[in-house]
Design a protein around this motif. Structure first.
Motif, short mmCIF file in Angstrom:
data_model
loop_
_atom_site.label_atom_id
_atom_site.label_comp_id
_atom_site.label_asym_id
_atom_site.label_seq_id
_atom_site.Cartn_x
_atom_site.Cartn_y
_atom_site.Cartn_z
N PHE A 181 8.14 29.45 -8.69
CA PHE A 181 6.79 29.80 -8.40
C PHE A 181 6.02 28.85 -9.14
O PHE A 181 4.74 28.64 -8.68
N ILE A 182 6.12 28.08 -10.24
CA ILE A 182 5.36 27.34 -10.75
C ILE A 182 5.83 25.83 -10.70
O ILE A 182 5.41 25.08 -11.83
N TYR A 183 6.49 25.36 -9.72
CA TYR A 183 7.07 24.15 -9.71
C TYR A 183 5.99 22.84 -9.83
O TYR A 183 6.02 21.88 -10.63
N PRO A 184 4.81 23.22 -9.33
CA PRO A 184 3.83 21.96 -9.28
C PRO A 184 3.19 21.96 -10.70
O PRO A 184 2.75 20.92 -10.96
N LEU A 185 3.28 22.98 -11.42
CA LEU A 185 2.75 22.83 -12.75
C LEU A 185 3.94 22.15 -13.68
O LEU A 185 3.48 21.46 -14.95
N ALA B 254 0.84 -1.30 0.09
CA ALA B 254 -0.09 0.19 -0.12
C ALA B 254 0.87 1.33 -0.06
O ALA B 254 0.56 2.20 -0.58
N SER B 255 1.99 1.11 0.72
CA SER B 255 2.77 2.47 0.71
C SER B 255 3.46 2.68 -0.65
O SER B 255 3.83 3.70 -0.99
N MET B 256 3.96 1.48 -1.04
CA MET B 256 4.75 1.61 -2.58
C MET B 256 3.66 2.21 -3.68
O MET B 256 3.94 2.72 -4.52
N ALA B 257 2.35 1.58 -3.37
CA ALA B 257 1.27 1.93 -4.39
C ALA B 257 1.01 3.41 -4.51
O ALA B 257 0.79 3.89 -5.50
N GLY B 258 1.19 4.35 -3.38
CA GLY B 258 1.03 5.52 -3.24
C GLY B 258 2.01 6.32 -3.92
O GLY B 258 1.73 7.48 -4.14
N THR B 259 3.24 5.72 -4.02
CA THR B 259 4.38 6.61 -4.66
C THR B 259 4.61 6.36 -6.17
O THR B 259 4.99 7.13 -6.69
N MET B 260 3.92 5.39 -6.61
CA MET B 260 4.01 4.98 -8.00
C MET B 260 3.61 6.21 -8.98
O MET B 260 4.27 6.63 -9.88
N PRO B 261 2.33 6.34 -8.66
CA PRO B 261 1.66 7.54 -9.62
C PRO B 261 2.42 8.79 -9.78
O PRO B 261 2.35 9.47 -10.68
N LYS C 295 3.15 13.44 -15.20
CA LYS C 295 3.84 14.90 -15.78
C LYS C 295 3.01 15.95 -15.59
O LYS C 295 1.63 16.00 -15.85
N GLY C 296 3.54 16.98 -15.40
CA GLY C 296 2.44 18.15 -15.34
C GLY C 296 2.31 18.85 -16.51
O GLY C 296 2.93 18.53 -17.83
N LEU D 46 4.78 16.24 -8.40
CA LEU D 46 5.40 15.83 -7.09
C LEU D 46 5.63 16.76 -6.21
O LEU D 46 5.40 16.35 -4.91
N PHE D 47 5.70 17.96 -6.66
CA PHE D 47 5.69 19.08 -5.62
C PHE D 47 4.59 19.39 -4.91
O PHE D 47 4.66 20.29 -3.98
N LEU D 48 3.48 18.86 -5.44
CA LEU D 48 2.12 19.22 -4.75
C LEU D 48 2.06 18.57 -3.40
O LEU D 48 1.32 19.00 -2.57
#
Length: 126
Positions: free
Chosen positions: A79-83, A51-58, A63-64, A87-89
């Motif tokens: 300023f726009i790293y999440p876009l 379960a912990s590994m499945a959360g990191t795979m997506p 890609k933003g 992963l930065f979200l």
């Protein structure tokens, strides 16, 4: 008089030591022996690891919308790293403005919908 005080302190210390020694002798009697369960004990641990590994795979595969564009260059990318990289979200530094904006909008909508949340006109100073 001073000897009597020393004797009482010594007797309290010896009593405490005897109590701790009795506690050490009696306490192992209440511990249950470990049982070898084989695969039954390993199954919940394996499910938790999966379960912990499945959360990191997506997050690694995502890609933003601006990934690979000229907007993802050094001065603007901070300023726009999440876009550029979603992963930065999950990073609190970039996630905080999103959470703050969400809750500010939620509180504003609640204030507009419920008149009970508005300040009383009679209590205003002015």
């Amino acid at each position: 008089m001073a000897r009597h005080g020393r004797r009482s302190v010594l007797s309290v210390c010896l009593g405490a030591a005897a109590l701790v020694l009795c506690w050490q002798m009696v306490s192992p009697a209440f511990i249950q022996p470990k049982q070898n369960r084989g695969l039954e004990a390993a199954a919940p641990a394996a499910l938790g690891a999966l379960a912990s590994m499945a959360g990191t795979m997506p997050a690694e595969a995502l890609k933003g919308p601006l990934a690979g564009t000229d907007l993802c260059t050094k001065p603007l990318i901070y300023f726009i790293y999440p876009l550029c990289d979603p992963l930065f979200l999950v990073c609190p530094l970039y996630n905080f403005p999103l959470v703050l904006g969400f809750f500010a909008a939620l509180v504003t909508v609640i204030n507009l919908i419920l008149p009970e949340t508005q300040p009383d006109e009679d209590l205003r100073v002015g």
